[in-house]
Design a protein around this motif. Structure first.
Motif, PDB file in Angstrom:
ATOM      1  N   ILE A  17     -72.025 -78.829  45.457  1.00  0.00           N
ATOM      2  CA  ILE A  17     -70.655 -78.504  45.842  1.00  0.00           C
ATOM      3  C   ILE A  17     -70.492 -76.993  45.854  1.00  0.00           C
ATOM      4  CG2 ILE A  17     -69.783 -80.673  44.883  1.00  0.00           C
ATOM      5  CD1 ILE A  17     -68.650 -79.117  42.542  1.00  0.00           C
ATOM      6  N   ASP A  18     -69.487 -76.527  46.531  1.00  0.00           N
ATOM      7  CA  ASP A  18     -69.239 -75.090  46.680  1.00  0.00           C
ATOM      8  C   ASP A  18     -67.940 -74.736  45.965  1.00  0.00           C
ATOM      9  OD1 ASP A  18     -69.213 -72.440  47.504  1.00  0.00           O
ATOM     10  OD2 ASP A  18     -68.361 -72.904  49.473  1.00  0.00           O
ATOM     11  N   ARG A  19     -67.990 -74.762  44.647  1.00  0.00           N
ATOM     12  CA  ARG A  19     -66.778 -74.492  43.872  1.00  0.00           C
ATOM     13  C   ARG A  19     -66.365 -73.020  43.946  1.00  0.00           C
ATOM     14  NH1 ARG A  19     -64.289 -77.860  40.243  1.00  0.00           N
ATOM     15  NH2 ARG A  19     -66.067 -79.239  39.985  1.00  0.00           N
ATOM     16  N   ASP A  20     -67.322 -72.135  44.269  1.00  0.00           N
ATOM     17  CA  ASP A  20     -67.023 -70.702  44.328  1.00  0.00           C
ATOM     18  C   ASP A  20     -66.542 -70.239  45.698  1.00  0.00           C
ATOM     19  OD1 ASP A  20     -67.770 -70.357  41.665  1.00  0.00           O
ATOM     20  OD2 ASP A  20     -69.870 -70.024  42.180  1.00  0.00           O
ATOM     21  N   TYR A  21     -66.422 -71.170  46.640  1.00  0.00           N
ATOM     22  CA  TYR A  21     -65.932 -70.848  47.985  1.00  0.00           C
ATOM     23  C   TYR A  21     -66.812 -69.812  48.684  1.00  0.00           C
ATOM     24  CZ  TYR A  21     -61.704 -73.496  46.952  1.00  0.00           C
ATOM     25  OH  TYR A  21     -60.827 -74.508  46.640  1.00  0.00           O
ATOM     26  N   ASP A  22     -68.109 -69.955  48.526  1.00  0.00           N
ATOM     27  CA  ASP A  22     -69.029 -69.094  49.270  1.00  0.00           C
ATOM     28  C   ASP A  22     -69.076 -69.498  50.744  1.00  0.00           C
ATOM     29  OD1 ASP A  22     -69.764 -67.612  47.018  1.00  0.00           O
ATOM     30  OD2 ASP A  22     -71.298 -69.078  46.448  1.00  0.00           O
ATOM     31  N   TYR A  23     -68.915 -70.765  51.026  1.00  0.00           N
ATOM     32  CA  TYR A  23     -69.009 -71.277  52.389  1.00  0.00           C
ATOM     33  C   TYR A  23     -67.731 -71.984  52.841  1.00  0.00           C
ATOM     34  CZ  TYR A  23     -73.855 -70.642  50.954  1.00  0.00           C
ATOM     35  OH  TYR A  23     -75.015 -70.119  50.453  1.00  0.00           O
ATOM     36  N   VAL A  24     -67.128 -72.723  51.937  1.00  0.00           N
ATOM     37  CA  VAL A  24     -65.939 -73.513  52.260  1.00  0.00           C
ATOM     38  C   VAL A  24     -64.702 -72.621  52.283  1.00  0.00           C
ATOM     39  CG1 VAL A  24     -64.398 -75.312  51.380  1.00  0.00           C
ATOM     40  CG2 VAL A  24     -66.871 -75.678  51.402  1.00  0.00           C
ATOM     41  N   MET A  25     -63.853 -72.838  53.270  1.00  0.00           N
ATOM     42  CA  MET A  25     -62.576 -72.126  53.328  1.00  0.00           C
ATOM     43  C   MET A  25     -61.481 -72.903  52.607  1.00  0.00           C
ATOM     44  SD  MET A  25     -60.489 -70.639  56.628  1.00  0.00           S
ATOM     45  CE  MET A  25     -60.452 -72.208  57.517  1.00  0.00           C
ATOM     46  N   SER A  26     -61.421 -74.211  52.832  1.00  0.00           N
ATOM     47  CA  SER A  26     -60.360 -75.002  52.224  1.00  0.00           C
ATOM     48  C   SER A  26     -60.704 -76.483  52.311  1.00  0.00           C
ATOM     49  CB  SER A  26     -59.019 -74.725  52.914  1.00  0.00           C
ATOM     50  OG  SER A  26     -59.104 -75.036  54.299  1.00  0.00           O
ATOM     51  N   MET A  27     -59.963 -77.288  51.525  1.00  0.00           N
ATOM     52  CA  MET A  27     -60.131 -78.740  51.487  1.00  0.00           C
ATOM     53  C   MET A  27     -58.761 -79.381  51.330  1.00  0.00           C
ATOM     54  SD  MET A  27     -63.330 -78.799  48.787  1.00  0.00           S
ATOM     55  CE  MET A  27     -62.619 -77.467  47.821  1.00  0.00           C
ATOM     56  N   ASP A  28     -58.720 -80.715  51.247  1.00  0.00           N
ATOM     57  CA  ASP A  28     -57.443 -81.362  50.983  1.00  0.00           C
ATOM     58  C   ASP A  28     -57.038 -81.074  49.533  1.00  0.00           C
ATOM     59  OD1 ASP A  28     -58.902 -83.045  49.346  1.00  0.00           O
ATOM     60  OD2 ASP A  28     -58.298 -84.897  50.329  1.00  0.00           O
ATOM     61  N   GLU A  29     -55.870 -81.548  49.141  1.00  0.00           N
ATOM     62  CA  GLU A  29     -55.335 -81.163  47.838  1.00  0.00           C
ATOM     63  C   GLU A  29     -56.129 -81.732  46.658  1.00  0.00           C
ATOM     64  OE1 GLU A  29     -51.368 -82.519  47.363  1.00  0.00           O
ATOM     65  OE2 GLU A  29     -51.825 -84.624  47.738  1.00  0.00           O
ATOM     66  N   ASP A 304     -55.976 -73.240  57.375  1.00  0.00           N
ATOM     67  CA  ASP A 304     -56.518 -71.942  57.770  1.00  0.00           C
ATOM     68  C   ASP A 304     -55.871 -70.845  56.939  1.00  0.00           C
ATOM     69  OD1 ASP A 304     -57.535 -72.209  61.192  1.00  0.00           O
ATOM     70  OD2 ASP A 304     -57.255 -73.818  59.752  1.00  0.00           O
ATOM     71  N   LEU A 305     -56.680 -69.923  56.437  1.00  0.00           N
ATOM     72  CA  LEU A 305     -56.200 -68.913  55.499  1.00  0.00           C
ATOM     73  C   LEU A 305     -55.794 -67.627  56.211  1.00  0.00           C
ATOM     74  CD1 LEU A 305     -58.802 -69.312  52.603  1.00  0.00           C
ATOM     75  CD2 LEU A 305     -56.596 -70.460  52.911  1.00  0.00           C
ATOM     76  N   PRO A 306     -54.829 -66.890  55.627  1.00  0.00           N
ATOM     77  CA  PRO A 306     -54.394 -65.613  56.202  1.00  0.00           C
ATOM     78  C   PRO A 306     -55.403 -64.505  55.911  1.00  0.00           C
ATOM     79  CG  PRO A 306     -53.198 -66.051  54.181  1.00  0.00           C
ATOM     80  CD  PRO A 306     -54.031 -67.274  54.450  1.00  0.00           C
ATOM     81  N   PRO A 307     -55.213 -63.313  56.486  1.00  0.00           N
ATOM     82  CA  PRO A 307     -56.149 -62.197  56.252  1.00  0.00           C
ATOM     83  C   PRO A 307     -56.277 -61.846  54.771  1.00  0.00           C
ATOM     84  CG  PRO A 307     -54.689 -61.701  58.086  1.00  0.00           C
ATOM     85  CD  PRO A 307     -54.164 -62.955  57.455  1.00  0.00           C
ATOM     86  N   ASN A 308     -57.493 -61.479  54.386  1.00  0.00           N
ATOM     87  CA  ASN A 308     -57.820 -61.015  53.028  1.00  0.00           C
ATOM     88  C   ASN A 308     -57.668 -62.091  51.955  1.00  0.00           C
ATOM     89  OD1 ASN A 308     -58.242 -58.327  54.029  1.00  0.00           O
ATOM     90  ND2 ASN A 308     -56.010 -58.037  54.011  1.00  0.00           N
ATOM     91  N   CYS A 309     -57.529 -63.332  52.369  1.00  0.00           N
ATOM     92  CA  CYS A 309     -57.463 -64.455  51.421  1.00  0.00           C
ATOM     93  C   CYS A 309     -58.789 -65.198  51.479  1.00  0.00           C
ATOM     94  CB  CYS A 309     -56.301 -65.383  51.761  1.00  0.00           C
ATOM     95  SG  CYS A 309     -56.135 -66.781  50.613  1.00  0.00           S
ATOM     96  N   GLU A 310     -59.517 -65.208  50.376  1.00  0.00           N
ATOM     97  CA  GLU A 310     -60.860 -65.783  50.342  1.00  0.00           C
ATOM     98  C   GLU A 310     -60.921 -67.132  49.658  1.00  0.00           C
ATOM     99  OE1 GLU A 310     -63.280 -64.404  51.972  1.00  0.00           O
ATOM    100  OE2 GLU A 310     -62.050 -62.683  52.526  1.00  0.00           O
ATOM    101  N   GLN A 311     -59.786 -67.614  49.154  1.00  0.00           N
ATOM    102  CA  GLN A 311     -59.757 -68.916  48.487  1.00  0.00           C
ATOM    103  C   GLN A 311     -58.419 -69.581  48.732  1.00  0.00           C
ATOM    104  OE1 GLN A 311     -60.560 -68.835  44.264  1.00  0.00           O
ATOM    105  NE2 GLN A 311     -59.912 -70.939  43.939  1.00  0.00           N
ATOM    106  N   GLU A 312     -58.462 -70.857  49.031  1.00  0.00           N
ATOM    107  CA  GLU A 312     -57.229 -71.610  49.216  1.00  0.00           C
ATOM    108  C   GLU A 312     -56.501 -71.783  47.893  1.00  0.00           C
ATOM    109  OE1 GLU A 312     -57.846 -75.729  50.004  1.00  0.00           O
ATOM    110  OE2 GLU A 312     -59.729 -75.746  48.912  1.00  0.00           O
ATOM    111  N   GLY A 313     -55.277 -72.214  47.974  1.00  0.00           N
ATOM    112  CA  GLY A 313     -54.510 -72.501  46.768  1.00  0.00           C
ATOM    113  C   GLY A 313     -53.307 -73.354  47.097  1.00  0.00           C
ATOM    114  N   GLU A 314     -52.979 -74.281  46.225  1.00  0.00           N
ATOM    115  CA  GLU A 314     -51.876 -75.202  46.471  1.00  0.00           C
ATOM    116  C   GLU A 314     -50.597 -74.784  45.753  1.00  0.00           C
ATOM    117  OE1 GLU A 314     -52.348 -77.541  48.602  1.00  0.00           O
ATOM    118  OE2 GLU A 314     -54.543 -77.639  48.702  1.00  0.00           O
ATOM    119  N   ALA A 315     -50.586 -73.629  45.068  1.00  0.00           N
ATOM    120  CA  ALA A 315     -49.428 -73.218  44.280  1.00  0.00           C
ATOM    121  C   ALA A 315     -48.238 -72.905  45.186  1.00  0.00           C
ATOM    122  CB  ALA A 315     -49.774 -72.003  43.424  1.00  0.00           C
TER     123      ALA A 315
END
Length: 465
Positions: A17-29, A304-315
């Motif tokens: 799995i890619d918990r550090d977001y080296d490859y994955v941009m985002s997933m479901d909640e 899809d993430l905005p500029p300069n955002c390297e990890q998704e977040g549901e907050a």
């Protein structure tokens, strides 16, 4: 997650799995369904579920006999009359594809999403004088036992294709990132194949509680067990094989308790085909196409993430509308007593045919629900402002800073008025509230935008980058 049980020593799922977001941009909640689960207040804001890694052998379906289902007691009775040997599992390959696609409507600006799945096989082992394998005989006996106790028509009439669902609605940063992830993950699977050339019996020498958490009975896990999943987050009972492990089975089942570094050193290539993962077309996420309306995204897939955002977040900032839950597995706090959502949900399936996820009604599920939806606490809310990840190193805002900003804003009482119930473009049932651009709620949203440095006004609520 502290309630995750160690049920499998053989496959270190955290390695694929890619918990550090080296490859994955985002997933479901829900994020990664394997590899340990999620702790409370994870940076990603994923639901704090336990590790629910498993391969499904038979889908029981509805648990309400009144609707064509099979009760839990019927399942237990049937399984008590079935004997089976320890079944060996062989890891085949990891793949992408399938699931809901975010660009089904032809929106070329969005990155496609897909599911990530580990394909496995149940090894067929034959006795000297038997034309049926132990697994085939088990399936025959299982279906006979289920039908003998009056299993309902909602039960599948055939076994499922063995696989491990790892994550859903996954979006990669680019086709290159997807290819690199698939290669690294399948190289790990290749190591597992070298370790278990004829498959391996799954299990652990540790202890676990069923159901997980404080309410379950702690017991030794053992090897070769089968489990009844009420939902993917709750195992309610285990069933042991009729015999123990042979010396050969025990050797491989406990192989990871020793040093396996030689297998990793010797495995430098992948000798199987893991194509068909949707990796043929080239693509790359362009963050500068992002606009504020994308913040209201489909929770059943990544976004899809905005500029300069390297990890998704549901907050997000929001208004909680949850009420106290009677669930024995989850507890809810009461934030309001003005709206009784039980009056607008369909618990009896008079209108709803099925749910597209494991969650069912998000205004709270009850223990023993017929669909086997995850027994979640009531999470009813009105989202106001999505802040995303709380990981400052990945372009997010820390939880403490979010709280500071909220305390600085002096807003009035927030009055809300329900308007209508509808189904949105993603197939989600929602309760719409009236919106007044000059209300205290609108002022709060405007103040949050200004505090966080986002361009927004009443005339153009979508910023253009």
């Amino acid at each position: 997650n502290p309630y995750s049980c160690q049920l499998c020593d053989q496959f270190p799922m955290q390695n694929i799995i890619d918990r550090d977001y080296d490859y994955v941009m985002s997933m479901d909640e829900d994020g990664w369904l394997v590899g340990g689960g999620y702790k409370q207040f994870d940076y990603s804001g994923k639901m704090p579920y336990i590790d629910s890694s498993h391969t499904e052998l038979l889908r029981v379906g509805s648990l309400d006999p009144n609707y064509g289902g099979t009760s839990i007691d019927q399942v237990y009775t049937a399984m008590d009359g079935v004997v089976f040997p320890p079944l060996s599992i062989y890891p085949e390959y990891l793949k992408g594809g399938g699931g809901h696609q975010s660009n089904d409507d032809g929106d070329d600006e969005l990155v496609s999403s897909s599911d990530i799945t580990l394909v496995v096989s149940v090894v067929d082992e034959y006795d000297d004088e038997n034309n049926y394998s132990g697994y085939e005989q088990f399936l025959d006996d299982l279906f006979d036992a289920m039908y003998s106790v009056g299993a309902g028509p909602c039960m599948d009439d055939h076994d499922t294709d063995p696989h491990v669902s790892m994550s859903r609605g996954v979006k990669f940063k680019s086709s290159w990132h997807q290819e690199q992830y698939m290669y690294e993950a399948n190289l790990e699977v290749s190591v597992w194949q070298s370790m278990y050339p004829n498959g391996v019996v799954i299990g652990s020498s540790g202890y676990a509680s069923f159901p997980p958490g404080r309410g379950g009975t702690r017991q030794n896990v053992g090897y070769g067990n089968l489990y009844f999943f009420f939902d993917r987050a709750n195992i309610t009972k285990s069933f042991a094989p009729y015999r123990g492990l042979t010396d050969d089975e025990a050797y491989y089942a406990t192989l990871t308790k020793g040093d396996v570094s030689d297998y990793y050193a010797a495995t430098t290539s992948i000798n199987f085909d893991y194509g068909g993962s949707g990796d043929n077309a080239e693509y790359e996420h362009n963050p500068y196409n992002w606009k504020a309306t994308m913040a209201m995204h489909d929770m059943t897939e990544g976004w899809d993430l905005p500029p300069n955002c390297e990890q998704e977040g549901e907050a997000f900032f929001g208004i909680p509308l949850a009420t106290k839950s009677d669930s024995k597995l989850q507890s809810s706090s009461t934030f309001q007593d003005q709206f009784d959502f039980e009056q607008i949900v369909d618990r009896n399936y008079e209108y709803i045919k099925s749910f597209g996820t494991n969650h069912g009604w998000l205004v709270g599920e009850y223990l023993g629900n017929a669909a086997g939806s995850i027994v979640d606490k009531d999470t009813a809310h009105i989202p106001i402002f999505y802040t995303g990840t709380t990981n400052m190193d990945m372009g997010g805002m820390s939880l403490s800073d979010i709280i500071k900003i909220a305390k600085q804003i002096d807003f009035g009482k927030l009055y809300i008025k329900p308007a209508f119930v509808f189904v949105d473009d993603n197939g989600h049932i929602k309760l719409q509230f009236e919106s007044d651009p000059y209300s205290a709620l609108a002022y709060l949203y405007d103040a949050l935008c200004k505090e966080l440095g986002i361009a927004w006004n009443y005339d153009t609520p979508s910023n253009k980058l």
